[in-house]
Design a protein around this motif. Structure first.
Motif, short mmCIF file in Angstrom:
data_model
loop_
_atom_site.label_atom_id
_atom_site.label_comp_id
_atom_site.label_asym_id
_atom_site.label_seq_id
_atom_site.Cartn_x
_atom_site.Cartn_y
_atom_site.Cartn_z
N LYS A 58 27.63 -115.17 -23.91
CA LYS A 58 27.18 -116.17 -22.96
C LYS A 58 26.64 -115.45 -21.73
CE LYS A 58 30.58 -119.56 -24.39
NZ LYS A 58 31.74 -120.34 -23.97
N VAL A 62 26.03 -119.17 -17.34
CA VAL A 62 26.76 -120.15 -18.15
C VAL A 62 28.26 -119.99 -17.93
CG1 VAL A 62 27.28 -120.88 -20.51
CG2 VAL A 62 24.94 -120.31 -19.87
N LYS A 63 28.74 -118.75 -17.88
CA LYS A 63 30.16 -118.51 -17.64
C LYS A 63 30.59 -119.06 -16.29
CE LYS A 63 30.74 -114.33 -20.39
NZ LYS A 63 31.10 -112.89 -20.34
#
Length: 134
Positions: A58, A62-63
């Motif tokens: 990812k 996104v994290k």
């Protein structure tokens, strides 16, 4: 011309006769399974040879978004728990208040007047003359 026409016909026949390849394992004759479920596919190589995709990483963005959503959920959950705890405390206090009021009302209603001092009664006074011993 006849040779050209014949060659075209032969090419058409060969293209029509091409049969798609069929898996030989699928054509094997199998007996009835012991379980009696003939519609079930046999467990075997098909599952072990599946191509598994590599774990996708990812992106940092996104994290971070997931972490932010998780923090928001935790905060919301903490708020809900706090509200529930306050409601529970309020219900306890209300119950205590009602018990105190009930006890006060019992004390107020228990006022009475002493008519006479305690005197032992005889059986004849309580039951009447008919039950008197001779």
């Amino acid at each position: 011309m006849s040779t050209v026409v014949e060659q075209q016909k032969m090419e058409e026949e060969t293209t029509q006769q091409v049969v798609p390849e069929v898996d030989e394992e699928a054509l094997k004759v199998r007996g009835k399974p012991k379980s009696g479920r003939g519609w079930k596919e046999p467990v075997g190589r098909e599952q072990t040879h599946r191509v598994k995709p590599k774990a996708l990483r990812k992106s940092w963005k996104v994290k971070q978004e997931e972490r932010q959503r998780l923090e928001e959920r935790k905060e919301l959950l903490a708020q809900v728990k706090q509200v529930q705890a306050q409601e529970k405390l309020a219900a306890k206090e209300e119950r205590r208040r009602r018990i105190m009021i009930r006890e006060e009302n019992l004390i107020k209603g228990s006022a009475y007047q002493v008519v006479c001092e305690f005197q032992p009664f005889s059986v004849s006074l309580i039951l009447g003359d008919k039950h008197r011993k001779n």
